[in-house]
Design an enzyme around this catalytic site. Structure first.
Site, mmCIF file in Angstrom:
data_model
loop_
_atom_site.group_PDB
_atom_site.id
_atom_site.type_symbol
_atom_site.label_atom_id
_atom_site.label_comp_id
_atom_site.label_asym_id
_atom_site.label_seq_id
_atom_site.Cartn_x
_atom_site.Cartn_y
_atom_site.Cartn_z
ATOM 1 N N ASN A 11 0.864 -1.180 0.000
ATOM 2 C CA ASN A 11 0.000 0.000 0.000
ATOM 3 C C ASN A 11 0.905 1.236 0.000
ATOM 4 O OD1 ASN A 11 -1.833 2.009 0.462
ATOM 5 N ND2 ASN A 11 -2.572 1.226 2.429
ATOM 6 N N PHE A 12 0.862 1.993 -1.078
ATOM 7 C CA PHE A 12 1.734 3.168 -1.201
ATOM 8 C C PHE A 12 1.281 4.322 -0.304
ATOM 9 C CE2 PHE A 12 3.718 2.404 -5.719
ATOM 10 C CZ PHE A 12 4.233 1.195 -5.277
ATOM 11 N N LYS A 13 0.053 4.251 0.205
ATOM 12 C CA LYS A 13 -0.516 5.341 1.024
ATOM 13 C C LYS A 13 -0.263 6.678 0.333
ATOM 14 C CE LYS A 13 -0.758 2.577 5.151
ATOM 15 N NZ LYS A 13 -0.769 2.473 6.601
ATOM 16 N N HIS A 95 -9.953 0.569 4.385
ATOM 17 C CA HIS A 95 -8.707 0.597 5.161
ATOM 18 C C HIS A 95 -8.959 1.395 6.437
ATOM 19 C CE1 HIS A 95 -4.601 1.553 6.349
ATOM 20 N NE2 HIS A 95 -4.230 0.516 5.621
ATOM 21 N N GLU A 143 -6.088 -6.166 9.690
ATOM 22 C CA GLU A 143 -5.062 -5.246 10.185
ATOM 23 C C GLU A 143 -5.490 -4.687 11.537
ATOM 24 O OE1 GLU A 143 -2.470 -3.538 6.668
ATOM 25 O OE2 GLU A 143 -4.067 -2.167 7.236
ATOM 26 N N ILE A 148 -0.326 -0.678 12.995
ATOM 27 C CA ILE A 148 -0.011 -0.095 11.680
ATOM 28 C C ILE A 148 1.063 0.980 11.822
ATOM 29 C CG2 ILE A 148 -0.934 1.335 9.799
ATOM 30 C CD1 ILE A 148 -3.579 -0.149 10.072
ATOM 31 N N GLY A 179 2.822 -3.521 10.513
ATOM 32 C CA GLY A 179 4.155 -3.682 11.106
ATOM 33 C C GLY A 179 5.047 -4.710 10.433
ATOM 34 N N SER A 201 4.865 0.926 5.286
ATOM 35 C CA SER A 201 6.106 1.618 5.682
ATOM 36 C C SER A 201 7.353 0.745 5.580
ATOM 37 C CB SER A 201 5.969 2.181 7.106
ATOM 38 O OG SER A 201 5.589 1.172 8.006
HETATM 39 O O1 G3P Z 1 -2.227 -1.104 4.346
HETATM 40 C C1 G3P Z 1 -1.094 -1.559 4.992
HETATM 41 C C2 G3P Z 1 -0.837 -0.873 6.227
HETATM 42 O O2 G3P Z 1 -1.878 -0.299 6.897
HETATM 43 C C3 G3P Z 1 0.211 -1.458 7.084
HETATM 44 O O3 G3P Z 1 1.048 -0.389 7.282
HETATM 45 O O4 G3P Z 1 3.172 0.697 7.653
HETATM 46 O O5 G3P Z 1 2.357 -1.060 9.226
HETATM 47 O O6 G3P Z 1 3.129 -1.719 6.949
HETATM 48 P P1 G3P Z 1 2.514 -0.652 7.817
#
Ligand code: G3P
Length: 222
Positions: A11-13, A95, A143, A148, A179, A201
């Site tokens: 997810n590039f956000k 999301h 999630e 996150i 994470g 991330s």
């Molecule tokens: O959509 C994926 C996301 O919400 C997870 O974020 O930064 O914890 O990999 P992250």
């Protein structure tokens, strides 16, 4: 269309490192690693970048959100049909940073099915996940919001959630995220029955995105 699994989905956000020209570069890195390793990878881009991403890579490109409306007098929405017409393969819905109502999820799913688009509906709990699966979502992304963006993965903090999700929602349908930063996180999620991982991330913010992609994608094979 259908995802091949196991899969890594990024997810590039709306990070600076993964929007605009950098979104295209990062999507191309995903495509390169997918081809190098022979693994399944997809990217989830922000609305403004979607047509450019779809034109630049042959791996699946998903929207971060779509609205269950067609063409017409809508302002500020991203209709399913419009996304399809510019080559988008599917969408993530609900999301935790873009929650929508159950009826909006249902409307979007119905239109996405009609367009043969792939759906990945996010759920914060197992109950939600089961509900969205019953609505016909192709994949459910479990999630836990508090994990996150952090350094502790769902695989480490809540392994039982992954196994329970697989039982409750169905093998082959569960994607887990939050994470995820290391190959071990990916391996563990898959060994607990997940069909794939959803990362943001860990890849976007990595000092070396290519090396990190190779590491995480390598774990899809083991
Ligand atoms: O959509 C994926 C996301 O919400 C997870 O974020 O930064 O914890 O990999 P992250």
């Amino acid at each position: 269309m259908a995802f091949q699994t196991p899969i890594l989905i990024t997810n590039f956000k709306c990070y600076q490192e993964s929007t605009g020209a950098r979104a295209v570069e990062l999507a191309k890195l995903h495509e390169r690693v997918a081809n190098e390793l022979g693994v399944n990878v997809a990217v989830v881009g922000m609305s403004l970048d979607l047509p450019m991403l779809a034109m630049s890579v042959s791996i699946p490109v998903l929207a971060q959100h779509l609205d269950g409306v067609g063409w017409g007098a809508f302002t500020g929405l991203v209709p399913v049909e419009v996304a399809r017409s510019v080559g988008i393969d599917g969408a993530m819905l609900n999301h935790s940073e873009r929650r929508i109502s159950d009826s909006d999820i249902e409307r979007a799913l119905e239109r996405m099915k009609a367009q043969n688009m792939l759906s990945l509906v996010c759920a914060e709990t197992l109950e939600e996940g089961a509900k969205f699966a019953a609505m016909g979502a192709d994949f459910i992304a479990i999630e836990v919001p508090e994990l996150i963006g952090g350094d502790v993965s769902v695989s480490t903090a809540k392994p039982e959630l992954i196994s329970e999700a697989v039982v409750k929602i169905g093998a082959g349908k569960v994607i887990v995220g939050a994470g995820i930063k290391t190959a071990e996180d990916v391996r563990k999620a898959l060994s607990l029955g997940a069909a794939g991982v959803l990362v943001a991330s860990g890849i976007v913010k990595a000092a070396d995105q290519l090396a990190t992609l190779r590491e995480l994608c390598g774990a899809l094979k083991s």
